[in-house]
Every structure is written in C-alpha cells, then in structure tokens.
Design a protein around this motif. Sequence first.
Motif, PDB file in Angstrom:
ATOM      1  N   SER A  31      28.320  -7.905  -1.806  1.00  0.00           N
ATOM      2  CA  SER A  31      27.995  -6.733  -2.624  1.00  0.00           C
ATOM      3  C   SER A  31      26.637  -6.185  -2.211  1.00  0.00           C
ATOM      4  O   SER A  31      25.753  -6.924  -1.782  1.00  0.00           O
ATOM      5  CB  SER A  31      27.973  -7.123  -4.098  1.00  0.00           C
ATOM      6  OG  SER A  31      27.164  -8.268  -4.290  1.00  0.00           O
ATOM      7  N   PHE A 172      28.917  -5.586 -16.837  1.00  0.00           N
ATOM      8  CA  PHE A 172      28.302  -6.733 -16.145  1.00  0.00           C
ATOM      9  C   PHE A 172      29.327  -7.857 -15.940  1.00  0.00           C
ATOM     10  O   PHE A 172      29.362  -8.489 -14.883  1.00  0.00           O
ATOM     11  CB  PHE A 172      27.081  -7.243 -16.917  1.00  0.00           C
ATOM     12  CG  PHE A 172      25.927  -6.274 -16.920  1.00  0.00           C
ATOM     13  CD1 PHE A 172      25.727  -5.403 -15.853  1.00  0.00           C
ATOM     14  CD2 PHE A 172      25.045  -6.202 -17.985  1.00  0.00           C
ATOM     15  CE1 PHE A 172      24.668  -4.496 -15.844  1.00  0.00           C
ATOM     16  CE2 PHE A 172      23.991  -5.302 -17.991  1.00  0.00           C
ATOM     17  CZ  PHE A 172      23.804  -4.441 -16.915  1.00  0.00           C
ATOM     18  N   VAL A 175      31.733  -6.742 -13.143  1.00  0.00           N
ATOM     19  CA  VAL A 175      31.095  -6.852 -11.822  1.00  0.00           C
ATOM     20  C   VAL A 175      31.106  -8.311 -11.379  1.00  0.00           C
ATOM     21  O   VAL A 175      31.444  -8.630 -10.232  1.00  0.00           O
ATOM     22  CB  VAL A 175      29.652  -6.295 -11.870  1.00  0.00           C
ATOM     23  CG1 VAL A 175      28.892  -6.670 -10.590  1.00  0.00           C
ATOM     24  CG2 VAL A 175      29.678  -4.784 -12.033  1.00  0.00           C
ATOM     25  N   GLU A 176      30.772  -9.203 -12.302  1.00  0.00           N
ATOM     26  CA  GLU A 176      30.772 -10.644 -12.007  1.00  0.00           C
ATOM     27  C   GLU A 176      32.157 -11.088 -11.533  1.00  0.00           C
ATOM     28  O   GLU A 176      32.302 -11.822 -10.560  1.00  0.00           O
ATOM     29  CB  GLU A 176      30.388 -11.394 -13.289  1.00  0.00           C
ATOM     30  CG  GLU A 176      29.856 -12.788 -13.085  1.00  0.00           C
ATOM     31  CD  GLU A 176      28.538 -12.789 -12.313  1.00  0.00           C
ATOM     32  OE1 GLU A 176      28.462 -13.562 -11.341  1.00  0.00           O
ATOM     33  OE2 GLU A 176      27.632 -12.011 -12.646  1.00  0.00           O
ATOM     34  N   ARG A 179      33.212  -9.189  -8.030  1.00  0.00           N
ATOM     35  CA  ARG A 179      32.306  -9.261  -6.885  1.00  0.00           C
ATOM     36  C   ARG A 179      32.871 -10.147  -5.775  1.00  0.00           C
ATOM     37  O   ARG A 179      32.766  -9.830  -4.595  1.00  0.00           O
ATOM     38  CB  ARG A 179      30.948  -9.783  -7.343  1.00  0.00           C
ATOM     39  CG  ARG A 179      29.837  -9.472  -6.386  1.00  0.00           C
ATOM     40  CD  ARG A 179      28.486  -9.730  -7.002  1.00  0.00           C
ATOM     41  NE  ARG A 179      28.478 -10.942  -7.791  1.00  0.00           N
ATOM     42  CZ  ARG A 179      27.533 -11.261  -8.667  1.00  0.00           C
ATOM     43  NH1 ARG A 179      26.531 -10.432  -8.882  1.00  0.00           N
ATOM     44  NH2 ARG A 179      27.591 -12.381  -9.349  1.00  0.00           N
ATOM     45  N   GLU A 192      18.142  -4.017 -13.718  1.00  0.00           N
ATOM     46  CA  GLU A 192      19.176  -4.910 -14.249  1.00  0.00           C
ATOM     47  C   GLU A 192      20.489  -4.765 -13.463  1.00  0.00           C
ATOM     48  O   GLU A 192      21.227  -5.727 -13.278  1.00  0.00           O
ATOM     49  CB  GLU A 192      19.407  -4.553 -15.720  1.00  0.00           C
ATOM     50  CG  GLU A 192      20.104  -5.613 -16.513  1.00  0.00           C
ATOM     51  CD  GLU A 192      20.314  -5.175 -17.961  1.00  0.00           C
ATOM     52  OE1 GLU A 192      20.769  -6.007 -18.741  1.00  0.00           O
ATOM     53  OE2 GLU A 192      20.059  -3.996 -18.288  1.00  0.00           O
ATOM     54  N   GLU A 193      20.739  -3.535 -12.971  1.00  0.00           N
ATOM     55  CA  GLU A 193      22.002  -3.281 -12.268  1.00  0.00           C
ATOM     56  C   GLU A 193      21.930  -3.700 -10.806  1.00  0.00           C
ATOM     57  O   GLU A 193      22.872  -4.278 -10.275  1.00  0.00           O
ATOM     58  CB  GLU A 193      22.374  -1.795 -12.363  1.00  0.00           C
ATOM     59  CG  GLU A 193      22.770  -1.392 -13.768  1.00  0.00           C
ATOM     60  CD  GLU A 193      23.014   0.103 -13.903  1.00  0.00           C
ATOM     61  OE1 GLU A 193      22.958   0.824 -12.896  1.00  0.00           O
ATOM     62  OE2 GLU A 193      23.248   0.541 -15.039  1.00  0.00           O
ATOM     63  N   ARG A 195      20.288  -5.961  -9.533  1.00  0.00           N
ATOM     64  CA  ARG A 195      20.270  -7.430  -9.403  1.00  0.00           C
ATOM     65  C   ARG A 195      21.688  -8.015  -9.423  1.00  0.00           C
ATOM     66  O   ARG A 195      21.881  -9.188  -9.127  1.00  0.00           O
ATOM     67  CB  ARG A 195      19.453  -8.035 -10.533  1.00  0.00           C
ATOM     68  CG  ARG A 195      17.956  -7.904 -10.271  1.00  0.00           C
ATOM     69  CD  ARG A 195      17.144  -8.651 -11.277  1.00  0.00           C
ATOM     70  NE  ARG A 195      15.729  -8.484 -11.027  1.00  0.00           N
ATOM     71  CZ  ARG A 195      14.801  -8.547 -11.964  1.00  0.00           C
ATOM     72  NH1 ARG A 195      15.138  -8.762 -13.222  1.00  0.00           N
ATOM     73  NH2 ARG A 195      13.539  -8.403 -11.657  1.00  0.00           N
ATOM     74  N   LEU A 196      22.668  -7.174  -9.791  1.00  0.00           N
ATOM     75  CA  LEU A 196      24.058  -7.643  -9.790  1.00  0.00           C
ATOM     76  C   LEU A 196      24.564  -7.859  -8.364  1.00  0.00           C
ATOM     77  O   LEU A 196      25.514  -8.594  -8.138  1.00  0.00           O
ATOM     78  CB  LEU A 196      24.955  -6.611 -10.483  1.00  0.00           C
ATOM     79  CG  LEU A 196      24.738  -6.396 -11.978  1.00  0.00           C
ATOM     80  CD1 LEU A 196      25.495  -5.158 -12.438  1.00  0.00           C
ATOM     81  CD2 LEU A 196      25.196  -7.626 -12.761  1.00  0.00           C
TER      82      LEU A 196
END
Lengths: 204, 227
Positions: A31, A172, A175-176, A179, A192-193, A195-196
Amino acid sequence: MFKLIAENLSHRFEGRTVFRDVSLDLTTGQSLAVIGPNGAGKSTLLQCLLGLLRPVKGVVRRLEEERSIEISEFGERVGFVAPYVQLYDQLTGEENIKFFTALSARSVTGKDIDAILERVGLEGRGGDEVRAYSSGMKQRLKYAVALAGQPDFLFLDEPTANLDDAGRKIVFDLVEEYRSRTIMVIATNETEEYRLAEQTCQLG
Amino acid sequence: MPSRRANLVSRALAVLAKDIRLELRNRYALNAILMFGITTLTVVSFALGQSGLKPSVLGALYWIVLFFSAMSGLAHVFIREEEAGTALLLRLKGDPDPVFLGKLMFNVLLLTLMTIVVTPIFFAFTDTPSDNIGEFTVLIVLGLIGLSGATTLVAAIIARASSRGALFAVLSFPVLMPLLLVLVKASQKVLIGSGLGNILTEIQFLIAYAVIMSVGSFLLFKFVWRD
C-alpha cells in the motif's frame, strides 16, 4: 498476484507542472500513501494511475503476473472512492451497487448487497434513493460500490471525507482488511490516514 | 472472470436499464422531446389553418419536426452523466462497447416513443394522406436507426464541452444532412402514392447509412470515451 508500475510520470495543467518524474512499483499486498500540500497533484496522480488522465510523460503498467491488463479489464478490477466521484442520485443504493457490479461483469446477490451495506453501516437504507442520503452516507455507499466488485486494486482519495467518527472507524477497519489482498493507493493530507499505508510518495 | 466479450450484451442491457430507470424518475429527455414535437406541430397546424400543404412539402415538414425534437433530447444521454458527476466512475468501470450500445439502445427507444406520439398527431393535424403508411413506417424505422447511430457519438463528443446544446445541433447537422435529404425525398414519393418499388434506391441508402453510422460510431466511441 497483480502489479502496478509507474515510470517517470509527469503531468501539466495549462503550462503548470503538477508533478514530475514520479515512479512507483507496487505488488498485491502493498500500500502507498500519496501525500503533499493542496494542489500538489495527489488526485491528478491517482487519476493518471487509474487511466482516467493521460500523463504528459511516463508510462503506467498494470500487470497480472506478467500479463499486461487492458484498461477496460483494469476498470473491472479496481475500486475507487473519492469526494469528486458521484453515484446516481436518482437510483437507490442497491441499484447503484447492482449497476456497477454488472459493469464489472461480476454477479452480486441480494445477500451480498445486504452484507456489504451492513459492512459500511448502511443496513436498511439500500432501498432509499441516494439523493435522500447525507454526504457521509454517500461516502459509505461509495465504499460499498467499490468493494462489491471484489477489487484487486483499491484507490482512495481523501478516504474519510465527510465521515463521522463511526464512519472513519469503518474505513480504517476496511483498509486493514483489504490492504493484504489488494494494491492500495491512498491520497491524503491526514496523518492518521497516511499511516494506514506502508509506503509514502511525497508530492510538492 | 467470465469473458468480457461474452458479457457485452448483458452489460449493455445494464446501461440501458439504468438509463431507463433514471429517465422514468426525472423524465427530462422524454419531456423535452415530446414538448418540442407537440409544440411545433401545434404551431404548424394553426399556421396552416384549412389551407393544407402539398404532400411533397409535408414530407419535409415531418422530418424537420422529428430532427429538431430529437436534437432537444438525444444529447442528454451523455450530458446527464457529466453534469451529475457520474461520468468519472462510469468511464473507469464501463468498457466503452457496452456503454455505447446501452446509450444507443436508449436513444433508439427514446426516438421510437417520440415517433409513436408525434406521427399520429402530425398526420391528424396536417391532413397528411395515410394510404402508404406501411412504406412510411419503413422510412421511419430506418431514419430512427440512422439518426440515433450518428447522434449518440456526437452526444458523447460534446458532453464535456461548455456550450453543449448549440454544439450538438451544429455538429450533428452536417452528419445528418445526407440522411435527412434522402428521408425527405423518399417521404415525398411515398406521400404522393409511390410504393416500395419506387424508393428502393433510397431504402438501400438508408440501410447503408444506418449500418455505417452505427458500426462506425461503435468503433470510434472508445477514443471519445477514453481520451
């Protein structure tokens, strides 16, 4: 296993260089967060990678194993969520999902639709016309449409725009979950985004 | 994944079904086309009064009414996508072939509905002789396919321009000119009593025009859609 490779991408709007010589190489499970100030060209880069804009220089290659994926087939394999992407206001949420999955030549059952709507927190609202949705609900529906097509590539531009805290949590979590099984590209300014994602690409 | 080519028809039907749903919920194109057609016919019938017109003039008048009515609504099929902001996702997810076929079928359907409403009113208001209605129907069917085939591509071209309405008519006119001229000529012959045997050349032209325009537009659409 899919690959997304960009080599020396440059783009200009009305004589102004938006970004220059951007290269990236992503494989399924990887990602990338595209970051930079307003006007740095994050959305433009995403649209070049998606094939919606033709870069003035450089090439984008989309591969399945070593086979090049045609742009039409790529469209069937990609999910795209962005504030400037609009769904059909006069169709219901369910009708939007059915239409876009039909375009991707993938079948979706009523149960699948219920499950995906529940996943994005829109359970019981799939029969309502989208014009009756709030902006946050529309954003959630965009995720439902993107994920119903079982994407191999996922492009998220400002992924939590218009969402409340519950909506952000859903994104979130999604995405987890996705990914590891997609190539994911996120364009954002939010710490915060970005860092995903595992890698970053700084523009501007 | 199933073959994309094998799913061409089902995906084109999905585009058609979506456009029909949207049209039934806002009726923009249908209302525009029907209102233009009916208003024009009403004005013409009042202007004519009891004097009537020669069949040769009526043939031209019929296709003028149909042409301008079509111009008021056919472009909407792509303009709607651009104005609502849905074109971006449709362009990303939609293969050009099924999108074009779906939009073409929608325009043919729209024009068919318009013709079903406008034609009886035209015949009634203008006292047009209806002896050769079968031959006239053949001309209408071929005319509608040619009109839709040519204008659907033009609609896609102008959808992203700023002065769309004017551009649509301006760009469509030269493309449709040969079609309209032949349709008018053939209609005049039919309305003065000629049978199919006397308009074979015109019918051959209309079939060729419909095939060339529909196939040509289908092949060219991907360049308009992607670039």
